[in-house]
Write a protein that holds these residues in place. Structure first.
Motif, PDB file in Angstrom:
ATOM      1  N   MET A   1       0.815  -1.210   0.000  1.00 48.08           N
ATOM      2  CA  MET A   1       0.000   0.000   0.000  1.00 48.08           C
ATOM      3  C   MET A   1       0.855   1.268   0.000  1.00 48.08           C
ATOM      4  N   VAL A   2       2.033   1.203  -0.608  1.00 43.64           N
ATOM      5  CA  VAL A   2       2.933   2.352  -0.664  1.00 43.64           C
ATOM      6  C   VAL A   2       3.835   2.204  -1.879  1.00 43.64           C
ATOM      7  N   VAL A   3       4.209   3.336  -2.459  1.00 39.69           N
ATOM      8  CA  VAL A   3       5.220   3.366  -3.518  1.00 39.69           C
ATOM      9  C   VAL A   3       6.223   4.445  -3.135  1.00 39.69           C
ATOM     10  N   GLU A   4       7.509   4.122  -3.289  1.00 37.51           N
ATOM     11  CA  GLU A   4       8.552   5.072  -2.904  1.00 37.51           C
ATOM     12  C   GLU A   4       9.394   5.493  -4.096  1.00 37.51           C
ATOM     13  N   LEU A   5       9.853   6.724  -4.032  1.00 33.42           N
ATOM     14  CA  LEU A   5      10.853   7.243  -4.960  1.00 33.42           C
ATOM     15  C   LEU A   5      12.163   7.312  -4.199  1.00 33.42           C
ATOM     16  N   LYS A   6      13.190   6.636  -4.715  1.00 31.30           N
ATOM     17  CA  LYS A   6      14.443   6.536  -3.978  1.00 31.30           C
ATOM     18  C   LYS A   6      15.621   6.573  -4.943  1.00 31.30           C
ATOM     19  N   ARG A   7      16.813   6.578  -4.383  1.00 29.58           N
ATOM     20  CA  ARG A   7      18.020   6.507  -5.192  1.00 29.58           C
ATOM     21  C   ARG A   7      18.150   5.127  -5.801  1.00 29.58           C
ATOM     22  N   ALA A   8      18.477   5.071  -7.087  1.00 28.27           N
ATOM     23  CA  ALA A   8      18.700   3.788  -7.750  1.00 28.27           C
ATOM     24  C   ALA A   8      20.006   3.168  -7.252  1.00 28.27           C
ATOM     25  N   GLY A   9      20.096   1.867  -7.371  1.00 30.39           N
ATOM     26  CA  GLY A   9      21.333   1.179  -7.010  1.00 30.39           C
ATOM     27  C   GLY A   9      21.400   0.728  -5.576  1.00 30.39           C
ATOM     28  N   PHE A  10      20.420   1.115  -4.767  1.00 34.35           N
ATOM     29  CA  PHE A  10      20.374   0.695  -3.375  1.00 34.35           C
ATOM     30  C   PHE A  10      19.178  -0.208  -3.143  1.00 34.35           C
ATOM     31  N   SER A  11      19.335  -1.149  -2.243  1.00 32.67           N
ATOM     32  CA  SER A  11      18.252  -2.053  -1.868  1.00 32.67           C
ATOM     33  C   SER A  11      18.575  -2.615  -0.491  1.00 32.67           C
ATOM     34  N   LYS A  12      17.639  -3.339   0.053  1.00 34.85           N
ATOM     35  CA  LYS A  12      17.922  -3.970   1.341  1.00 34.85           C
ATOM     36  C   LYS A  12      19.031  -5.006   1.198  1.00 34.85           C
ATOM     37  N   ALA A  13      19.208  -5.542  -0.007  1.00 34.35           N
ATOM     38  CA  ALA A  13      20.311  -6.474  -0.255  1.00 34.35           C
ATOM     39  C   ALA A  13      21.656  -5.763  -0.190  1.00 34.35           C
ATOM     40  N   THR A  14      21.760  -4.568  -0.785  1.00 36.67           N
ATOM     41  CA  THR A  14      23.038  -3.853  -0.731  1.00 36.67           C
ATOM     42  C   THR A  14      23.345  -3.410   0.692  1.00 36.67           C
ATOM     43  N   GLY A  15      22.303  -3.050   1.443  1.00 40.45           N
ATOM     44  CA  GLY A  15      22.519  -2.686   2.838  1.00 40.45           C
ATOM     45  C   GLY A  15      23.012  -3.852   3.664  1.00 40.45           C
TER      46      GLY A  15
END
Length: 260
Positions: free
Chosen positions: A170-184
């Motif tokens: 129930m949400v859509v986000e605009l964020k920096r590309a190239g990042f994800s919970k996997a990269t974190g």
């Protein structure tokens, strides 16, 4: 590449066996995983019992426990105060390492989109903007009929390579590309005390699928918190945040439980 499959419901007590604290590096999502989702993100707060449990479990795994969230790290800290844990916030856009060192996401990439997003939401009662600084979220929990419109609008804001859209519950986000919970999780996994341990990623949302794939790619453990057995990259499933917290309590009491 890990394919989506029907996850196996993890029997009661088995989280401590497949991901024992003495050998695991834990990466836990917050909303919908450790805590139930609430209509207003700012109303989410961990109770004393959960804070005490995470503190005990962190000690049991030698400090290899991190919170991985779409929220900003400062907001994660508000939820779990006074407990401070290693964390990856804004879908990997910012990281706090175990030694306290931090990487920060710049808000510049989403600056131009901010007024357009607010105007779009203001014209549609029931939509809610969550400004995370370096990411912008548009919640439509009160207007599920606008799901397709919200996604299309958010995608229209991606006007440069450094931006990306991240759908969620129930949400859509605009964020920096190239990042994800996997990269974190990967950045934290490269540092002590996470390095060399069994990666165990637990989440509930579309935003966590990359984290599941990360853990599976390392031969680790992935668990989705969900009532249904809808296909997911995660190997296992636990029905609810309440059930997951019960599993963590068992894990904290079984520090040296062997792998099955």
């Amino acid at each position: 590449m890990v394919e989506a499959r029907v996850p196996a419901l993890l029997p009661q007590g088995d989280f401590a066996r497949v991901a024992p604290p003495g050998r695991s590096a834990y990466f836990f999502d917050v909303d919908g995983t450790l805590l139930n989702i609430r209509p207003r993100p700012e109303d989410v707060r961990a109770d004393g019992a959960l804070i005490a449990l995470l503190k005990t479990l962190s000690a049991a795994c030698g400090g290899a426990l991190a919170l991985v969230s779409g929220r900003a790290i400062d907001d994660v800290d508000r939820i779990f105060a006074p407990l401070v844990l290693p964390a990856a916030g804004l879908h990997g856009g910012e990281i706090r390492f175990p030694d306290g060192a931090r990487t920060h996401a710049s808000p510049g990439a989403v600056e131009a989109a901010r007024p357009r997003l607010r105007a779009f939401a203001a014209a549609r009662p029931g939509l809610r903007v969550e400004d995370k600084g370096a990411a912008l979220a548009l919640h439509y929990r009160q207007r599920p009929d606008l799901a397709a419109d919200v996604l299309a609008f958010m995608e229209s804001l991606v006007d440069r390579p450094e931006l990306a859209v991240q759908p969620g519950k129930m949400v859509v986000e605009l964020k920096r590309a190239g990042f994800s919970k996997a990269t974190g999780a990967a950045a934290l996994m490269a540092a002590a005390p996470f390095a060399g341990r069994l990666a165990a990623f637990v989440g509930d949302d579309l935003t966590d699928e990359a984290g599941f794939a990360f853990a599976e790619g390392l031969g680790g453990v992935s668990v989705r918190i969900a009532e249904t057995d809808a296909p997911t990259v995660a190997r296992f499933r636990i029905a609810s945040p309440e059930d997951f917290r019960a599993e963590l309590a068992r894990a904290a009491a079984l520090k040296d439980a062997p792998l099955r």
